[in-house]
Design a protein around this motif. Structure first.
Motif: not given
Length: 127
Positions: A1-7, A26-32, A63-77
């Motif tokens: 299970q994983v808990q998520l908090v947006e900011s 949680g420790r399993t962020f990289c599983a998702y 609707s957001v292509k060219g304006r929005f990008t997604i990235s992740r940092d698995n070391a920082k969950n």
């Protein structure tokens, strides 16, 4: 299970930028695989984009292509949604979500595809 908090939400003028973050516990962020959705008042929740577990694959809605990008940092969950050239129609509550998936797979589509959700962060774009 994983808990998520947006900011990172807030009020911004049209043409401006915001960077949303989603912190996972949680420790399993990289599983998702992770996704971003948004919901404006009176509208259905809308898929914005997804990023694979590895971060190597991303997908954003037209609707957001060219304006929005997604990235992740698995070391920082953490997963981010960088939003540029914002428009008033981008005003919504933005949610991050998680779904167990293959290493390089994005999860595209309806909110029912995702298993875990944050509580959302409000983004308001003024004209």
């Amino acid at each position: 299970q994983v808990q998520l908090v947006e900011s990172g939400g807030g009020l911004v003028q049209a043409g401006g930028s915001l960077r949303l973050s989603c912190a996972a516990s949680g420790r399993t962020f990289c599983a998702y695989a992770m996704g971003w959705f948004r919901q404006a008042p009176g509208k259905e929740r809308e898929f914005v984009g997804s990023i694979s577990r590895s971060g190597a694959s991303t997908y954003v809605a037209d609707s957001v292509k060219g304006r929005f990008t997604i990235s992740r940092d698995n070391a920082k969950n953490t997963v981010h949604l960088q939003m540029n050239s914002l428009k008033p129609e981008d005003t919504a509550v933005y949610y991050c979500a998680a779904k167990a998936a293959d290493l390089h797979a994005v999860v595209v589509g309806r909110s029912k595809s995702y298993d875990y959700w944050g509580q959302g962060t409000q983004v308001t774009v003024s004209s």
